[in-house]
Design a protein around this motif. Structure first.
Motif: not given
Length: 319
Positions: A160, A162-163, A191, A203, A246, A279, A281, A283
């Motif tokens: 999370t 990563g958000n 991740d 995703y 990301w 979003e 996310s 990595k």
């Protein structure tokens, strides 16, 4: 049954005010944006649970593999007496930690009072010797509300973090360090950077569940702000940004649209092909997350990955 206590720092009116404010700012920005927190009403939470079972979505399985293998090491290294979980949801994977640590107290923190109460009641039944002290709160705003004492281990799982974009991560990690005493612990799930095709599939699954999850933010705006979005007129986009490392999730308008948000007395125009960012996310690489933790005042102590090296868990101590 164990003692259960719930502290309420957020209610429906707080969340509605935040949604209204973000819709006003995000839908008038260029590019338009909304944060991923608004995916998670009751329907969004159901969809995310479905996502975690999809063959393309590896993070949940990879993290569970690590916890199943190394939870006893985490328990021994931290000596934790209190386990705190940020963004706890159903606390499903957390049971692996609870079984290993056997804490005196478990503190789940989540923005959803309903989800938190359901999880707390289930855990109190399953672990009758353990106190459950839940907090209905936002981990970006209420870390200073975490009760002190009990040699705490804070678990922030699922990737999370990563958000949050880098500046937000820095603020979050610094705030968490301030909320902990020296010698207390953080268990952080991240991740990892990998083949972009694997990431994009995770995703943008073949069944379209993630697409429906992404569009759920529009359903929520319709329900809570009396908007008239046509969710099916927006296509789901999952884009790998190699420079930022990301995934970006977006919603792309299939045609020109005029959307009214009646409770805000607001009109929003979408051009054909215009994208709404929903979003990020991020990595990670081991060296990068270790550097961010050290900058915030943590000392990384242990690092584990799953057998496929897809996901990482870092155990760090507050210096």
């Amino acid at each position: 049954m164990a003692l259960t206590e719930i502290d309420l720092y957020l209610d429906a009116s707080d969340l509605n005010r935040q949604l209204r404010a973000e819709a006003m700012s995000g839908l008038t920005a260029r590019p338009k944006w909304l944060s991923p927190r608004w995916f998670y009403d009751a329907r969004g939470s159901e969809l995310f649970e479905e996502i975690t079972r999809l063959p393309e979505y590896y993070p949940t399985r990879a993290e569970r593999e690590i916890l199943a293998a190394y939870a006893p090491e985490i328990a021994e290294a931290s000596g934790a007496k209190t386990l705190v979980e940020l963004g706890s949801g159903s606390s499903e994977k957390t049971r692996l930690l609870l079984d290993a640590i056997k804490p005196d107290c478990f503190m789940p923190l989540d923005v959803s009072a309903t989800a938190l109460r359901e999880a707390a009641a289930a855990l109190a039944t399953e672990y009758p010797a353990m106190k459950v002290h839940g907090l209905v709160a936002d981990f970006t705003r209420h870390l200073n509300r975490l009760p002190r004492g009990g040699q705490r281990l804070v678990a922030f799982l699922g990737g999370t973090i990563g958000n949050l974009i880098p500046a937000e991560r820095e603020e979050f990690l610094s705030g968490l360090r301030s909320a902990l005493d020296p010698g207390e612990w953080l268990l952080l799930g991240t991740d990892l950077v990998k083949d972009p095709e694997v990431l994009v599939r995770a995703y943008d699954d073949a069944q379209g569940v993630t697409a429906e999850f992404n569009r759920n933010v529009l359903h929520r705006l319709n329900a809570e702000l009396a908007a008239d979005f046509e969710p099916e007129a927006f296509s789901h986009v999952a884009h790998w940004d190699a420079d930022q490392e990301w995934i970006e999730m977006r919603l792309r308008a299939s045609r020109p649209m005029t959307v009214h948000l009646r409770r805000l007395d607001m009109t929003v125009e979408f051009a054909a092909g215009e994208q709404l960012h929903t979003e990020v996310s991020a990595k990670f690489r081991q060296a990068g997350i270790a550097a961010e933790l050290r900058h915030a005042g943590f000392t990384p102590v242990r690092w584990w990955t799953d057998t496929g090296h897809r996901f990482g868990l870092t155990l760090a101590v507050a210096a």
